[in-house]
Design a protein around this motif. Structure first.
Motif, PDB file in Angstrom:
ATOM      1  N   LEU A  93      40.061  37.270  71.393  1.00  0.00           N
ATOM      2  CA  LEU A  93      38.909  36.161  70.866  1.00  0.00           C
ATOM      3  C   LEU A  93      37.713  36.611  71.197  1.00  0.00           C
ATOM      4  O   LEU A  93      36.814  35.434  70.172  1.00  0.00           O
ATOM      5  N   VAL A  94      37.492  36.082  72.234  1.00  0.00           N
ATOM      6  CA  VAL A  94      35.979  36.706  72.936  1.00  0.00           C
ATOM      7  C   VAL A  94      34.755  37.472  71.757  1.00  0.00           C
ATOM      8  O   VAL A  94      33.874  37.194  71.431  1.00  0.00           O
ATOM      9  N   THR A  95      35.675  38.882  71.755  1.00  0.00           N
ATOM     10  CA  THR A  95      34.913  39.570  70.814  1.00  0.00           C
ATOM     11  C   THR A  95      35.164  39.716  69.625  1.00  0.00           C
ATOM     12  O   THR A  95      34.587  39.780  68.308  1.00  0.00           O
ATOM     13  N   PHE A  96      36.238  38.961  69.158  1.00  0.00           N
ATOM     14  CA  PHE A  96      36.473  38.102  67.598  1.00  0.00           C
ATOM     15  C   PHE A  96      35.404  37.587  67.815  1.00  0.00           C
ATOM     16  O   PHE A  96      34.915  37.148  66.154  1.00  0.00           O
ATOM     17  N   LYS A  97      35.124  36.391  68.425  1.00  0.00           N
ATOM     18  CA  LYS A  97      34.213  35.557  67.735  1.00  0.00           C
ATOM     19  C   LYS A  97      33.298  35.962  67.748  1.00  0.00           C
ATOM     20  O   LYS A  97      31.889  35.155  66.747  1.00  0.00           O
ATOM     21  N   TYR A  98      32.431  37.101  69.069  1.00  0.00           N
ATOM     22  CA  TYR A  98      30.879  37.797  68.319  1.00  0.00           C
ATOM     23  C   TYR A  98      31.044  37.851  67.240  1.00  0.00           C
ATOM     24  O   TYR A  98      29.821  38.376  66.278  1.00  0.00           O
ATOM     25  N   LYS A 112      38.362  47.778  66.883  1.00  0.00           N
ATOM     26  CA  LYS A 112      37.244  48.615  66.691  1.00  0.00           C
ATOM     27  C   LYS A 112      36.601  49.048  67.943  1.00  0.00           C
ATOM     28  O   LYS A 112      36.467  49.846  69.113  1.00  0.00           O
ATOM     29  N   THR A 113      36.065  47.741  68.302  1.00  0.00           N
ATOM     30  CA  THR A 113      34.946  47.043  69.153  1.00  0.00           C
ATOM     31  C   THR A 113      35.498  48.069  70.152  1.00  0.00           C
ATOM     32  O   THR A 113      34.825  48.155  71.292  1.00  0.00           O
ATOM     33  N   LEU A 114      36.556  47.288  71.030  1.00  0.00           N
ATOM     34  CA  LEU A 114      37.647  46.700  71.995  1.00  0.00           C
ATOM     35  C   LEU A 114      37.841  47.993  72.248  1.00  0.00           C
ATOM     36  O   LEU A 114      38.523  48.606  73.126  1.00  0.00           O
ATOM     37  N   GLY A 115      38.472  49.610  71.199  1.00  0.00           N
ATOM     38  CA  GLY A 115      38.878  50.431  71.204  1.00  0.00           C
ATOM     39  C   GLY A 115      40.233  50.719  71.252  1.00  0.00           C
ATOM     40  O   GLY A 115      40.990  51.064  71.538  1.00  0.00           O
ATOM     41  N   GLU A 116      40.968  49.843  70.335  1.00  0.00           N
ATOM     42  CA  GLU A 116      42.590  49.397  70.043  1.00  0.00           C
ATOM     43  C   GLU A 116      43.485  49.693  68.485  1.00  0.00           C
ATOM     44  O   GLU A 116      43.558  49.659  67.975  1.00  0.00           O
ATOM     45  N   LEU A 135      38.739  37.565  57.051  1.00  0.00           N
ATOM     46  CA  LEU A 135      39.429  37.643  59.214  1.00  0.00           C
ATOM     47  C   LEU A 135      40.057  39.221  58.834  1.00  0.00           C
ATOM     48  O   LEU A 135      40.130  39.337  59.733  1.00  0.00           O
ATOM     49  N   SER A 136      40.528  39.423  57.730  1.00  0.00           N
ATOM     50  CA  SER A 136      41.008  41.069  58.070  1.00  0.00           C
ATOM     51  C   SER A 136      39.690  42.044  58.615  1.00  0.00           C
ATOM     52  O   SER A 136      39.944  42.330  59.457  1.00  0.00           O
ATOM     53  N   GLU A 137      38.677  42.174  58.145  1.00  0.00           N
ATOM     54  CA  GLU A 137      37.632  42.987  58.260  1.00  0.00           C
ATOM     55  C   GLU A 137      37.388  42.442  59.557  1.00  0.00           C
ATOM     56  O   GLU A 137      36.413  43.181  60.475  1.00  0.00           O
ATOM     57  N   ILE A 138      37.227  41.344  60.145  1.00  0.00           N
ATOM     58  CA  ILE A 138      36.476  40.786  60.996  1.00  0.00           C
ATOM     59  C   ILE A 138      37.322  41.249  62.376  1.00  0.00           C
ATOM     60  O   ILE A 138      37.688  41.743  63.572  1.00  0.00           O
ATOM     61  N   LEU A 139      38.622  41.110  62.031  1.00  0.00           N
ATOM     62  CA  LEU A 139      39.809  41.681  63.323  1.00  0.00           C
ATOM     63  C   LEU A 139      39.881  42.991  63.197  1.00  0.00           C
ATOM     64  O   LEU A 139      39.838  43.463  64.286  1.00  0.00           O
TER      65      LEU A 139
END
Length: 163
Positions: free
Chosen positions: A28-33, A112-116, A103-107
């Motif tokens: 959620l932290v990165t998603f919120k960003y 991608k940011t988290l390397g997952e 939201l699919s694009e945000i997710l």
């Protein structure tokens, strides 16, 4: 259905999203960003924002955890009919469609940011796996072409019956 309604029922959160509440909060932290970055520049329709917008309490998905919960439930349930998903979250089908695409694009950006994010490039995958002790592959058994030669066929074919 809102995240706050079931967040204390760990098994239901896991069943609905595929994540434990701890994993959900970490994501959620990165998603919120990424949501804040998008929403500060664009409207929900994707148009360039002309003025500052504030999150409305009357929105169909008022909180950031509700937005992430919405898209995770949609993706976990092997995309159901958008009409059904809209009913679950008390909105119309066009609203659900708009939220799903946004939201699919945000997710995707979050993962991608988290390397997952899953990777299909074999060279990058080999580089990533060198640092891993354990690797679990998520694969599906697929039918294969069996050789016509009987000796090669017995060497290649496991003997399982057709499904």
């Amino acid at each position: 259905m809102y995240y706050d309604q079931i967040r204390h029922r760990h098994s239901q959160v896991l069943a609905a999203t595929g994540l434990t509440p701890v994993e959900f909060d970490a994501l959620l932290v990165t998603f919120k960003y990424h949501w804040d970055e998008y929403y500060s520049h664009f409207t929900l329709e994707g148009k360039v924002r002309q003025r500052i917008s504030y999150n409305r309490k009357t929105s169909v998905l008022p909180l950031i955890q509700d937005k992430m919960f919405f898209i995770l439930v949609y993706l976990k349930t092997t995309p159901p009919l958008q009409e059904l998903h809209a009913i679950q979250f008390e909105m119309t089908q066009p609203q659900a469609n708009r939220w799903i695409h946004l939201l699919s694009e945000i997710l995707r950006r979050t993962l991608k940011t988290l390397g997952e994010l899953p990777d299909r490039n074999s060279k990058r995958l080999i580089h990533i796996l060198q640092g891993c002790e354990e690797v679990l592959l998520d694969g599906t058994e697929r039918p294969i072409q069996r050789p016509l030669d009987e000796d090669r066929q017995s060497a290649c074919y496991s003997g399982k019956k057709n499904s």
